[in-house]
Design a protein around this motif. Structure first.
Motif, PDB file in Angstrom:
ATOM      1  N   ASN A 168      -0.580   3.590   4.159  1.00 37.86           N
ATOM      2  CA  ASN A 168      -0.001   2.436   4.615  1.00 37.86           C
ATOM      3  C   ASN A 168       1.258   2.767   5.476  1.00 37.86           C
ATOM      4  OD1 ASN A 168      -1.238   0.589   2.787  1.00 37.86           O
ATOM      5  ND2 ASN A 168       0.199   1.649   1.209  1.00 37.86           N
ATOM      6  N   ARG A 205       6.937  -1.961   3.500  1.00 41.47           N
ATOM      7  CA  ARG A 205       5.330  -1.343   3.892  1.00 41.47           C
ATOM      8  C   ARG A 205       4.586  -2.473   4.580  1.00 41.47           C
ATOM      9  NH1 ARG A 205       2.273   0.030  -1.596  1.00 41.47           N
ATOM     10  NH2 ARG A 205       4.425   0.408  -2.322  1.00 41.47           N
ATOM     11  N   VAL A 225       0.677  -3.027   4.513  1.00 46.54           N
ATOM     12  CA  VAL A 225      -0.340  -2.568   3.703  1.00 46.54           C
ATOM     13  C   VAL A 225      -1.543  -2.159   4.577  1.00 46.54           C
ATOM     14  CG1 VAL A 225      -2.019  -3.247   2.210  1.00 46.54           C
ATOM     15  CG2 VAL A 225       0.179  -3.618   1.532  1.00 46.54           C
ATOM     16  N   ASN A 226      -2.156  -1.210   4.545  1.00 49.73           N
ATOM     17  CA  ASN A 226      -3.403  -0.854   5.200  1.00 49.73           C
ATOM     18  C   ASN A 226      -4.547  -1.108   4.491  1.00 49.73           C
ATOM     19  OD1 ASN A 226      -5.599   1.098   6.097  1.00 49.73           O
ATOM     20  ND2 ASN A 226      -4.462   1.508   7.971  1.00 49.73           N
ATOM     21  N   GLY A 272     -10.900  -1.383  -4.412  1.00 53.15           N
ATOM     22  CA  GLY A 272     -10.639  -1.330  -2.932  1.00 53.15           C
ATOM     23  C   GLY A 272      -9.058  -0.613  -2.805  1.00 53.15           C
ATOM     24  N   VAL A 273      -8.370  -1.336  -2.473  1.00 54.24           N
ATOM     25  CA  VAL A 273      -6.853  -1.098  -2.439  1.00 54.24           C
ATOM     26  C   VAL A 273      -5.927  -2.442  -3.018  1.00 54.24           C
ATOM     27  CG1 VAL A 273      -7.182   0.536  -0.364  1.00 54.24           C
ATOM     28  CG2 VAL A 273      -6.649  -1.911   0.171  1.00 54.24           C
ATOM     29  N   PRO A 275      -2.057  -6.394  -3.152  1.00 54.07           N
ATOM     30  CA  PRO A 275      -2.887  -5.342  -2.390  1.00 54.07           C
ATOM     31  C   PRO A 275      -1.643  -4.289  -2.267  1.00 54.07           C
ATOM     32  CG  PRO A 275      -2.045  -6.889  -0.813  1.00 54.07           C
ATOM     33  CD  PRO A 275      -1.858  -7.423  -2.294  1.00 54.07           C
ATOM     34  N   THR A 276      -1.749  -3.014  -2.762  1.00 53.07           N
ATOM     35  CA  THR A 276      -0.785  -1.880  -2.279  1.00 53.07           C
ATOM     36  C   THR A 276      -1.232  -1.069  -1.414  1.00 53.07           C
ATOM     37  OG1 THR A 276      -1.877  -0.253  -3.677  1.00 53.07           O
ATOM     38  CG2 THR A 276      -0.351  -1.699  -5.128  1.00 53.07           C
ATOM     39  N   GLY A 277      -2.518  -1.090  -0.899  1.00 49.96           N
ATOM     40  CA  GLY A 277      -2.975  -0.334   0.231  1.00 49.96           C
ATOM     41  C   GLY A 277      -3.423   1.092  -0.102  1.00 49.96           C
ATOM     42  N   LEU A 278      -3.304   1.403  -1.557  1.00 46.77           N
ATOM     43  CA  LEU A 278      -4.009   2.572  -1.806  1.00 46.77           C
ATOM     44  C   LEU A 278      -4.898   2.344  -3.004  1.00 46.77           C
ATOM     45  CD1 LEU A 278      -0.822   4.956  -1.687  1.00 46.77           C
ATOM     46  CD2 LEU A 278      -2.792   4.993  -0.361  1.00 46.77           C
ATOM     47  N   ASP A 323      -2.315   5.090  -7.429  1.00 44.84           N
ATOM     48  CA  ASP A 323      -2.060   6.327  -6.460  1.00 44.84           C
ATOM     49  C   ASP A 323      -0.789   5.912  -5.984  1.00 44.84           C
ATOM     50  OD1 ASP A 323      -4.523   7.137  -7.157  1.00 44.84           O
ATOM     51  OD2 ASP A 323      -5.332   7.389  -5.123  1.00 44.84           O
ATOM     52  N   ASP A 324      -0.483   4.627  -5.595  1.00 43.07           N
ATOM     53  CA  ASP A 324       0.843   4.115  -4.947  1.00 43.07           C
ATOM     54  C   ASP A 324       2.255   4.826  -5.703  1.00 43.07           C
ATOM     55  OD1 ASP A 324       2.502   1.437  -5.742  1.00 43.07           O
ATOM     56  OD2 ASP A 324       2.242   1.959  -3.602  1.00 43.07           O
ATOM     57  N   THR A 325       2.019   5.446  -6.790  1.00 47.24           N
ATOM     58  CA  THR A 325       3.234   5.879  -7.368  1.00 47.24           C
ATOM     59  C   THR A 325       4.408   4.950  -8.077  1.00 47.24           C
ATOM     60  OG1 THR A 325       4.810   6.429  -5.623  1.00 47.24           O
ATOM     61  CG2 THR A 325       2.977   7.912  -5.756  1.00 47.24           C
ATOM     62  N   TYR A 326       4.216   3.612  -8.131  1.00 52.36           N
ATOM     63  CA  TYR A 326       4.816   2.678  -8.535  1.00 52.36           C
ATOM     64  C   TYR A 326       4.272   2.354  -9.788  1.00 52.36           C
ATOM     65  CZ  TYR A 326       7.868   2.072  -4.268  1.00 52.36           C
ATOM     66  OH  TYR A 326       8.389   2.347  -3.360  1.00 52.36           O
ATOM     67  N   ALA A 355       4.703  10.601  -8.758  1.00 53.62           N
ATOM     68  CA  ALA A 355       3.735  11.158  -8.150  1.00 53.62           C
ATOM     69  C   ALA A 355       2.602   9.852  -8.671  1.00 53.62           C
ATOM     70  CB  ALA A 355       3.214  12.446  -9.050  1.00 53.62           C
ATOM     71  N   ARG A 356       1.376  10.280  -8.125  1.00 50.01           N
ATOM     72  CA  ARG A 356       0.340   9.256  -8.775  1.00 50.01           C
ATOM     73  C   ARG A 356       0.296   9.020 -10.061  1.00 50.01           C
ATOM     74  NH1 ARG A 356      -5.008  10.554  -5.382  1.00 50.01           N
ATOM     75  NH2 ARG A 356      -4.178  10.854  -3.258  1.00 50.01           N
ATOM     76  N   GLU A 416      -2.592   8.161 -12.660  1.00 49.53           N
ATOM     77  CA  GLU A 416      -4.073   8.089 -12.868  1.00 49.53           C
ATOM     78  C   GLU A 416      -4.403   7.432 -14.340  1.00 49.53           C
ATOM     79  OE1 GLU A 416      -6.063  11.769 -11.847  1.00 49.53           O
ATOM     80  OE2 GLU A 416      -5.968  11.233  -9.742  1.00 49.53           O
TER      81      GLU A 416
END
Lengths: 375, 385
Positions: free
Chosen positions: A270, A284, A286-287, B181-182, B199-202, B220-223, B242-243, B245
């Motif tokens: 992102n 952000r 988002v990608n 997906g993300v 969507p977080t994008g990760l 993975d977004d860490t939040y 950190a990520r 999981e």
């Protein structure tokens, strides 16, 4: 002033340049002309391939001159006192006049990184672990070695087969800052070093975390140094290297950071805007790219250094509002990826588009389209 | 929604007894507070409908749902596969299990006989179950099946491939929640239609947790995010180091999440404020909580932290993660898998109470439901009780 949306003034394909502009395109340098170099990619064969530095007309995009480098290029051009300085894959730094004539060459200790201009000199790091201060006339002012004994020993024993990745140094009035990938054999890390302008070391910090294949040079602004360590962005006091903040992105290979003083911008899959003072995420973009076992779908991650100018953050062929992250105009210029699944290998965590913004236009080095002027 | 209330009486006495043992084993180094008495929140859950039990990923079952003190293998159902296994889901006398490849079974919990079998292009993740609908990850997207006969009800998100190690779908409140997906997707359980997308994008490998109309989500977004489960509106977000999981869980008024760096965060359910953090040597593979302790399974040990303050109450280095092994908590006992078999620990002290020796490697599980425990041993689904 942001260029108007999606207005392409010109586009110069790689093959429209003679010899063709192959390799990984450098971020365009804007001077009397637009200067772009093709840098060595993983497929570069020093014995067979030639890489070029090209000057394009700002108004038309027509090639003005090209200069071929038989030994290849690994450092993007920098403009200092009307001299273009480019870094050789063969470990030679070259000075080129504005009309495309080679003025001087200087041997470094290893594969050249991208030089950073400062006053009448450049700072450049090389793959053997040295940092050089070189004048616009090609005179070396000083050289220091990062001094990691293990690396120096292994270089002596094993040669320079796998030189360390180097990024462009950052400079401010205090001095010069460089990042270097380190490994003690067991774990990876990043070492951040600060020197004064005479080459005296001021401080050194080491961090655990993979430096990735291409370590990014740091960024310095308003007394703070920003560096990418593993998946995180760290902020350190420029004066003494003290910790300011750390922001984990969660993406293993973030791109280099840019700043406008208020916020920090980083493409880490992102696009993130972080508060420069606290590291808190402000917004952000988002990608939507999805990584699968076969490669990327729906696009590629944002990993280019964003180009920040006049309240706009430029990324790919578009711009976002620096305060809110709202898209101002343009798009991701990756229809060629979205059209099909895209395999990781050619992408290799390199940006597909590198932008540079001026008051008049946005120039792009585009992996597929070549060099493009918008606005 | 699982109904929770504090257990009084007999368990309270057990908790008082456990205090002394706890103090001896606990390594209290950061503040001097003792590990508080073991005082689990009661659950009445007797089904195991998601990867980690119920909607809040607590991996905890009611006493009557468990296998008792001395479980033995009751039946074995063969699953021959070259691909792998997942933790089964269990409800209403039926166990659902597949081979991550092409065969999905409904197995009668009492007899161990197949009730039905379906051929599908299965993904490498386990199913979720609710309202007589079985939600199964395919190679791409999800399928909703009639749990009674295995027939298709719907398919969704078929353009998104499921990935190895991704998060299994969580079925709760008439919806399916799945990071794919993300984005985190919320689907209608009856129709498979997308209700909302966050969507977080990760990507995310962390299973979200649902409690009281709020979904807690990480990746993975860490939040860690808290979203309105009905419409996906963000209520709060908290940045971590950190990520993430491991699955997110809910314990009383806290949301618990552990990062890849080994930091365990206890967040206020209403505000996301950090109540405490605690450190593990690495990020956990599995997390369970009974509201009094949070049990974190890392490579070579099981650690119990006090939910109230994050202090370590005990750790047991006699267990280790096996493939997809998890942790289940039931009636003051902690069940996990070990190379020698099924290990039963005392939840209050961490002391080993017994081992059910299993010659074949235990590879996935446990799931605790309907008075029994289920795990995958070598190439068989095994019921212990």
């Amino acid at each position: 002033m942001a260029p108007p949306p999606s207005e392409t003034r010109w586009r110069t394909a790689r093959e429209a340049i003679d010899p063709p502009l192959y390799g990984t395109l450098s971020t365009p340098v804007v001077g009397d002309h637009i200067y772009v170099a093709g840098l060595a990619d993983p497929y570069f064969e020093p014995d067979d391939d030639q890489l070029v530095l090209a000057a394009l007309d700002r108004a038309s995009g027509d090639p003005v001159w090209t200069l071929a480098f038989d030994g290849g290029l690994s450092g993007a051009p920098a403009l200092v006192d009307s001299t273009l300085v480019v870094g050789g894959y063969d470990g030679r730094l070259s000075g080129v006049s504005p009309d495309g004539r080679r003025r001087w060459r200087l041997g470094l200790d290893g594969r050249s990184g991208t030089p950073t201009p400062y006053g009448d000199r450049v700072y450049v790091a090389d793959g053997a672990g040295s940092l050089h201060a070189v004048t616009a006339d090609g005179e070396r002012l000083w050289r220091v070695h990062w001094g990691l004994p293990f690396d120096r020993l292994s270089e002596r024993l094993l040669g320079d087969a796998d030189p360390r990745a180097v990024g462009a140094p950052a400079v401010d009035e205090r001095g010069v800052y460089a990042t270097v990938a380190s490994s003690d054999g067991a774990s990876d890390g990043v070492v951040l070093l600060a020197y004064d302008h005479r080459g005296n070391r001021r401080w050194r910090r080491s961090f655990r975390g993979a430096a990735n294949r291409r370590v990014h040079g740091p960024t310095v602004a308003d007394g703070t140094v920003y560096a990418v360590v593993g998946d995180a962005v760290v902020a350190l006091g420029a004066a003494d290297g003290s910790d300011r903040w750390r922001f984990a992105t969660g993406y293993r290979t973030p791109g280099p950071v840019a700043t406008d003083g208020d916020r920090l911008y980083v493409g880490a899959k992102n696009l993130y805007a972080l508060d420069a003072a606290t590291g808190e995420e402000r917004w952000r973009v988002v990608n939507e790219a999805v990584q699968t076992t076969l490669g990327w779908r729906r696009g590629l991650p944002y990993v280019a250094r964003p180009a920040v100018a006049d309240g706009a953050v430029h990324l790919r062929a578009g711009a976002f509002d620096a305060t809110t992250g709202a898209r101002l105009w343009g798009d991701d210029a990756d229809a060629w990826v979205a059209a099909d699944d895209y395999f990781d290998d050619p992408f290799d965590h390199r940006p597909s588009v590198k932008p540079v913004a001026t008051a008049e236009a946005l120039y792009l080095a585009h992996a597929i389209d070549g060099v493009v002027r918008l606005g | 929604m699982t109904r929770r209330r504090r257990v009084l009486g007999s368990l309270g006495a057990a908790a008082a007894l456990s205090l002394a043992g706890c103090g001896e084993i606990a390594d209290v180094g950061d503040g001097g507070e003792a590990c508080p008495p073991y005082d689990p929140i009661r659950t009445d859950r007797t089904a195991w409908t998601n990867r980690y039990g119920g909607a809040a990923n607590t991996a905890t079952a009611a006493a009557e749902g468990g296998p008792g003190n001395e479980p033995t293998a009751e039946w074995r159902f063969p699953i021959e596969t070259h691909v792998g296994y997942h933790t089964p889901v269990v409800a209403d006398g039926t166990v659902y299990v597949h081979d991550l490849d092409e065969r999905l079974w409904a197995v009668d919990a009492e007899t161990g006989d197949a009730v039905w079998r379906r051929g599908l292009e299965l993904g490498w993740l386990g199913p979720g179950l609710g309202d007589e609908t079985l939600v199964v990850p395919l190679e791409a997207g999800l399928v909703g099946l009639d749990a009674a006969d295995g027939s298709d009800r719907w398919r969704a998100l078929e353009d998104l491939p499921t990935e190895i190690g991704g998060a299994s779908p969580l079925v709760a409140d008439g919806a399916v929640f799945v990071p794919l997906g993300v984005s985190l997707y919320a689907l209608d359980l009856a129709t498979g239609e997308i209700r909302w997308r966050f969507p977080t994008g990760l990507p995310s490998e962390s299973m979200p947790a649902v409690a009281d109309g709020t979904i807690s989500f990480a990746g993975d977004d860490t939040y860690v995010y808290a979203l309105d489960a009905a419409d996906g509106t963000e209520r709060w977000r908290t940045k971590t180091d950190a990520r993430i999981e491991a699955s997110v869980t809910v314990a009383g008024e806290l949301v618990l999440a552990a990062t890849e760096a080994g930091t365990v965060y206890a967040l206020d359910r209403k505000t996301g404020g950090v109540r405490w953090t605690s450190r593990l040597p690495q990020g956990p593979e599995a997390v369970a909580t009974d509201g009094s302790r949070v049990y974190l399974l890392t490579d070579d040990r099981l650690t119990a932290l006090a939910v109230a303050n994050g202090h370590r109450c005990w750790r047991n280095a006699g267990v280790s993660t096996r493939y997809l092994s998890g942790v289940a908590v039931c009636d003051g006992q902690v069940y996990t898998l070990h190379r020698d078999g099924l290990v039963i620990l005392d939840a209050a002290s961490g002391d080993e109470r017994g081992v059910v020796v299993e010659t074949g490697l235990l590879k996935a599980g446990p799931a605790v439901a309907g008075g029994a425990l289920y795990a995958i041993s070598r190439d068989e689904l095994v019921r212990y009780r």
